[in-house]
Scaffold this motif. Sequence first.
Motif, PDB file in Angstrom:
ATOM      1  N   ASN A 371      66.831  67.350  37.188  1.00  0.00           N
ATOM      2  CA  ASN A 371      67.309  68.303  38.252  1.00  0.00           C
ATOM      3  C   ASN A 371      66.288  68.909  39.250  1.00  0.00           C
ATOM      4  N   GLU A 372      66.640  68.587  40.464  1.00  0.00           N
ATOM      5  CA  GLU A 372      65.840  68.894  41.665  1.00  0.00           C
ATOM      6  C   GLU A 372      64.475  68.575  41.712  1.00  0.00           C
ATOM      7  N   ILE A 373      63.746  67.576  40.909  1.00  0.00           N
ATOM      8  CA  ILE A 373      62.598  67.077  41.018  1.00  0.00           C
ATOM      9  C   ILE A 373      62.241  66.425  42.159  1.00  0.00           C
ATOM     10  N   LYS A 374      63.100  65.636  42.827  1.00  0.00           N
ATOM     11  CA  LYS A 374      62.813  64.799  44.221  1.00  0.00           C
ATOM     12  C   LYS A 374      62.756  65.793  45.055  1.00  0.00           C
ATOM     13  N   LEU A 375      63.870  67.003  45.003  1.00  0.00           N
ATOM     14  CA  LEU A 375      63.822  67.884  46.117  1.00  0.00           C
ATOM     15  C   LEU A 375      62.485  68.756  46.150  1.00  0.00           C
ATOM     16  N   PHE A 376      62.281  68.929  44.806  1.00  0.00           N
ATOM     17  CA  PHE A 376      60.865  69.922  44.673  1.00  0.00           C
ATOM     18  C   PHE A 376      59.734  69.069  45.307  1.00  0.00           C
ATOM     19  N   LEU A 377      59.462  67.854  45.057  1.00  0.00           N
ATOM     20  CA  LEU A 377      58.470  67.192  45.748  1.00  0.00           C
ATOM     21  C   LEU A 377      58.410  67.067  47.261  1.00  0.00           C
ATOM     22  N   ALA A 378      59.860  66.957  47.875  1.00  0.00           N
ATOM     23  CA  ALA A 378      59.824  66.868  49.114  1.00  0.00           C
ATOM     24  C   ALA A 378      59.580  68.220  49.810  1.00  0.00           C
ATOM     25  N   ASN A 379      60.053  69.268  49.281  1.00  0.00           N
ATOM     26  CA  ASN A 379      59.958  70.433  49.792  1.00  0.00           C
ATOM     27  C   ASN A 379      58.562  71.148  49.661  1.00  0.00           C
ATOM     28  N   ASN A 380      57.844  70.567  48.909  1.00  0.00           N
ATOM     29  CA  ASN A 380      56.495  70.950  48.493  1.00  0.00           C
ATOM     30  C   ASN A 380      55.347  69.980  48.683  1.00  0.00           C
ATOM     31  N   LYS A 381      55.713  69.249  49.571  1.00  0.00           N
ATOM     32  CA  LYS A 381      54.671  67.985  49.883  1.00  0.00           C
ATOM     33  C   LYS A 381      53.341  68.495  50.265  1.00  0.00           C
ATOM     34  N   SER A 382      53.299  69.415  51.247  1.00  0.00           N
ATOM     35  CA  SER A 382      52.208  70.020  51.779  1.00  0.00           C
ATOM     36  C   SER A 382      51.097  70.814  50.692  1.00  0.00           C
ATOM     37  N   ASP A 383      51.971  71.335  49.820  1.00  0.00           N
ATOM     38  CA  ASP A 383      51.184  71.935  48.540  1.00  0.00           C
ATOM     39  C   ASP A 383      50.356  71.023  47.799  1.00  0.00           C
ATOM     40  N   PHE A 384      50.846  69.807  47.789  1.00  0.00           N
ATOM     41  CA  PHE A 384      50.212  68.853  46.862  1.00  0.00           C
ATOM     42  C   PHE A 384      48.948  68.125  47.492  1.00  0.00           C
ATOM     43  N   GLY A 385      48.970  68.491  48.939  1.00  0.00           N
ATOM     44  CA  GLY A 385      47.542  67.927  49.485  1.00  0.00           C
ATOM     45  C   GLY A 385      47.544  66.583  49.343  1.00  0.00           C
ATOM     46  N   GLU A 386      46.218  66.106  49.186  1.00  0.00           N
ATOM     47  CA  GLU A 386      45.720  64.848  48.937  1.00  0.00           C
ATOM     48  C   GLU A 386      46.323  64.030  47.539  1.00  0.00           C
ATOM     49  N   ASN A 387      46.892  65.095  46.789  1.00  0.00           N
ATOM     50  CA  ASN A 387      47.645  64.298  45.595  1.00  0.00           C
ATOM     51  C   ASN A 387      49.018  64.042  45.926  1.00  0.00           C
ATOM     52  N   ALA A 388      49.552  64.156  47.264  1.00  0.00           N
ATOM     53  CA  ALA A 388      50.851  64.330  47.547  1.00  0.00           C
ATOM     54  C   ALA A 388      51.512  62.601  47.236  1.00  0.00           C
ATOM     55  N   THR A 389      50.760  61.610  47.754  1.00  0.00           N
ATOM     56  CA  THR A 389      51.034  60.406  47.328  1.00  0.00           C
ATOM     57  C   THR A 389      51.038  59.979  45.929  1.00  0.00           C
ATOM     58  N   ARG A 390      49.912  60.246  45.156  1.00  0.00           N
ATOM     59  CA  ARG A 390      50.061  60.067  43.928  1.00  0.00           C
ATOM     60  C   ARG A 390      51.111  60.582  43.202  1.00  0.00           C
ATOM     61  N   THR A 391      51.359  61.899  43.172  1.00  0.00           N
ATOM     62  CA  THR A 391      52.483  62.594  42.707  1.00  0.00           C
ATOM     63  C   THR A 391      54.052  61.950  42.982  1.00  0.00           C
ATOM     64  N   GLU A 392      54.233  61.345  44.065  1.00  0.00           N
ATOM     65  CA  GLU A 392      55.332  60.713  44.149  1.00  0.00           C
ATOM     66  C   GLU A 392      55.185  59.331  43.517  1.00  0.00           C
ATOM     67  N   SER A 393      54.181  58.622  43.222  1.00  0.00           N
ATOM     68  CA  SER A 393      54.123  57.588  42.669  1.00  0.00           C
ATOM     69  C   SER A 393      54.373  57.641  41.179  1.00  0.00           C
ATOM     70  N   ASP A 394      53.729  58.694  40.864  1.00  0.00           N
ATOM     71  CA  ASP A 394      53.811  59.281  39.452  1.00  0.00           C
ATOM     72  C   ASP A 394      55.260  59.669  39.075  1.00  0.00           C
ATOM     73  N   TYR A 395      56.095  60.232  39.946  1.00  0.00           N
ATOM     74  CA  TYR A 395      57.418  60.421  39.959  1.00  0.00           C
ATOM     75  C   TYR A 395      58.335  59.267  39.761  1.00  0.00           C
ATOM     76  N   LYS A 396      58.215  58.252  40.458  1.00  0.00           N
ATOM     77  CA  LYS A 396      58.752  57.122  40.371  1.00  0.00           C
ATOM     78  C   LYS A 396      58.440  56.280  39.061  1.00  0.00           C
ATOM     79  N   ALA A 397      57.096  56.160  38.742  1.00  0.00           N
ATOM     80  CA  ALA A 397      56.764  55.496  37.362  1.00  0.00           C
ATOM     81  C   ALA A 397      57.392  56.180  36.217  1.00  0.00           C
ATOM     82  N   PHE A 398      57.571  57.455  36.236  1.00  0.00           N
ATOM     83  CA  PHE A 398      58.087  58.066  35.156  1.00  0.00           C
ATOM     84  C   PHE A 398      59.780  58.182  35.075  1.00  0.00           C
ATOM     85  N   PHE A 399      60.385  58.747  36.041  1.00  0.00           N
ATOM     86  CA  PHE A 399      61.542  58.667  35.999  1.00  0.00           C
ATOM     87  C   PHE A 399      62.425  57.453  36.535  1.00  0.00           C
ATOM     88  N   ILE A 400      62.017  56.684  37.425  1.00  0.00           N
ATOM     89  CA  ILE A 400      62.718  55.556  37.713  1.00  0.00           C
ATOM     90  C   ILE A 400      62.237  54.025  37.053  1.00  0.00           C
TER      91      ILE A 400
END
Length: 810
Positions: A371-400
Motif C-alpha cells: 500500500n502506497e510504497i511507490k507513492l511514498f518513494l515518489a513523494n519523498n525522493k528529496s528526503d532520501f538524498g543520495e540514497n534515492a536511487t538505491r532505495t528505488e532499486s531496493d524497492y524493485k528488488a524486494f517487491f517486484i
Amino acid sequence: MSSIAPLPSALRIDVPRLPSGVYTALKDTYGDLLEAGNDVSLQWIANQSWIYSTSFNSHELGHDSHANLTLHGIDTVSKVHFNGELLGETDNMFVRYSFTIGHLLLPSPSQNILEIEILSPLQEASKRARELEDLGVVTGPISCPRARGDVECHRNHLRKMQMSFGGEWNPAALSLGIWKPVVVEYYAVAVFRDVEVAIKRNDSHWSMDCRAFLSTHTSQDFYAQLVVYAKDLDYNVSPCFLVLILLKVEIGKTFFFRVNGHPIFMKGANYVPAHTLPELSADADAVTYLLKAAHEANMNMIRVWGGGLYESDTFYNLADFYGLLVWQDLAFSQAAFPLANDFVASVCVEIVQNAQRLSYHPSLALIVTNNEIKLFLANNKSDFGENATRTESDYKAFFIDTIIPKLKVISRKDFSRRPDPVASTPSLGDQESGKNLSDNPQSLNYGDVHFWDDKGFSPETYPHARFVSEFGYASLPIKSTWQRALGDSADDGDHEIARLIRSRQHDPKGFNPILQLIAYHLPFFPQNWDENIDKFIYFSQVAQAMATKTAMEVFRSLRTGNHTMGALIWQLNDVWVAPTWSCIDFYGNPKLLYYWAEELLAPTSVIALYDNNSYNLNITLTREDFSEQRDSQLYYVLVNTYLWTDLIAKKTVARAFVLGSNSLELRQIPLEYLLYEKHLKEELFLEIILEDEYGTSVARNFFYPVTFKNIIGIKDPELTLEVTGQDCKAATYPYANSFSLRITVRYPALLVYLQLSHPNYVKERHKFSANGFTQTQPQKTIHLVFESDLECMTLTTDHIKVQTINQYLI
C-alpha cells in the motif's frame, strides 16, 4: 494458560485461554486500551517483555509417529522454550512456526512445560533499526507514522501489523501476545495445511485441478492419497471466472475486472482490522456484522488494506458467502523495507504461507504487494538524498523481483483463474514491472489512484481515473458512541466529549478538512464546534455523505467504454472511537453515509450531476445487472420540482429511457427548464424518480441547486413522531424488537436525522431502515430493528432524537 515463575527481566502474564494479547489479558487490572486516555497511559506495556506459560499431558508417541508444536501467530518477537530447551525464536506475526518436539515430549503422568517469552516490540524495532544502520543497510529517513498524537517509529523493521505504530485515524498500540492458536500436532508423515482448487472448461466438460500443501519432516518422496468429496454434482454448476483487463486504448490502458465475460464496475470500501488489537480482530460476530453490512449496502468489493492484517479464515469465508470480491494488499505500507537476508527470508515464508491459505477462496480477486510504497518513494525522493536511487532499486528488488515471483506458488498456466499480482497501490498497473519505476504512480490513464481532497461537493473535483481504490471524507461517530467510549463515570456534559474528540483527532491537518467541508455547504461556524456537539456530529456526517455521494456518482457515470471501472470508499469500519473516514463506527453504528450507500450503490440507479460549463443537469441512468442475452427495458425518469414551502410538486418533467443490461445512458436537461415560474433556484429542489414500464419506483435521487446555507424560504417542517412496537405484556421469547416510527410533516423536511437516545439500549446493535432522508410526503414510516432478542424492549418518542437541516436554517 496457567503460569510459572517468569524468566529474568520479563513480566508474567496469566490467561485462561488462547488466543490472547497482553493488553487484553491485563484489561481487568489496568483498564481497556481503548478507554479514554488509556492509549497513552498504557504504552508502558509495549516497553516490557512478557512470558506466557502452560503445562500439559501428552500421549506416548508410536515408533513411526512425530509431533510438532505449531504456533499459528505470535505477535511478534519471541523465544520459545519447551521442557527447558530453547526450540527457536519468532520475529514475524504473519508466519506460522512449527517446531519438532517428539524427542522432548514427556509421557503422562509427567507434565510438559511450554514457555513463550514475548519481547518488547518497541525495543526490538529500535534495536533492529540500529543494527542495520551499523551494517550500512539503508532504509531512508526514519519511518514514523504521519499523524498527530503519540506514534512509534521503525515499523518497517518488524514484520508486524504496520498500523500498530499509530496513524491518522488509529492509536499507537504496539500489541504483543499470542494472537492465533497454539497446537500440538501428532502425525505419521505429513500435516495437511491448505488446499487450492482451480477449474477450467471446454465444450463438453469441466476440469478441476487440486493442490494440497503439506508440511513434513522428511526430505524424501512419499505417497499420499488426496480424497475429494463432491456433493450434488448432478445440479448445474456456475463457476466464477475473473480476469483483470489491462487493455491498451487511445490514451493509456484500461483497468477493470471482468467476471464470466462481463465487465463489472467495482463498488465497495476499504476494510481495516475490526479491532486495533490483532487477537480481537478475528471476532466472528464483529467480522460477520461488517461484511454482511457491506453486502446489504450493495457493495461488491472489499479491499484488505496493507497497513493491517491478512484477515482470518472467517473473513474470507464470509466474503465467499456474500459475493464480495477481495482486493488483497500484502501487509506492507508507506515505508522502505530493509533488504537484510534474514528479513527477506522471513517475508518469503510469510508470502507463501498466506498465499496458500487464501488461494482457494473464490472471493480472492487481486493481490497487490503493498500500500502506497511507490507513492511514498515518489513523494519523498528529496528526503532520501543520495540514497534515492538505491532505495528505488531496493524497492524493485524486494517487491517486484522477490515477492511477486513467490506468489507464483498459487499461479496456474492452464488453470489461471485470477489476475497476476500488481506491485503497488496506487500504481500504473502492469507498467510497474518495467526497468524504471514511474515518478507518477497516480496517473489517471493507467492502473488505480488514491484521491484525497477537502472540497468535495462539485463534480469537477473528481478525477476521471481508471480505478479509484481510495477516496473518502471524515466525520464523527454519533454522540452515544462518544459517551460509551468515555465510560459510565463520565458526566452528561459536552465538555468531556469535546475533550475526547480533540484527543482522538490524529489527522495531521487536524479538524480543518472536516470543518472546511461543513462550512462550505452548511450554516456552521468552525471556530465554535465544541459549543454544540450535536450539531457538529450531524453536520460532519451530512458533509461526508454528500461529498462521497457526489464522488461515487461521478465515478459510476464514467464507466462508458470501461473508462472508470471502480471506486472503493475509504473506509468501511473503525478500530476505535475517533473522527475518521469510516462508514460504520467502532461499535457498529452506521453513519449517514452507510445509510445512503444502499441506494447510492444500487445496481439500477439514477444519477443527477450539475455541469457548470453547460448549465445542464446531467441525468444518467445506469444498469449494472447482467444477462447473457440483450435485455432492453423501458424506464421513465420523472423530475419533480418542489418549493421549500410545499409538499406538492409544482412541476414534473418526464423522460423515457430504453436501457439494456450492464449499460448506462446520459440525458442532459437545462437546469433553467426545471425551475418553477419566477422562483429562484435558492427556493426549490428537485426530486428525480426512476420508474419501470409498469410505474413501479425503482430508484430515487435528489438534487439541490444551491448549498444548504444559501437556501431561501425553508420552513419549520412541524415534524411529529409516533413510535409503536410490540406489547411486552403479551410477547414471548425470542422477542421481536422492531419498532415503527411514523414521521409526519407539513412542509419538506431536509435530511431527517434519527438517533436512538434510550440510555439502556444505545449499546445494543440497531439499525434504522432509512436515515438522513429528505421527506416530501406528509407521512413516512421508518423501521428501527434491534439485533438482540433477549429482552422485550419498550421505546417512546422521548427515546428518539430527531434533527433536520431546517432547524438550523430558520
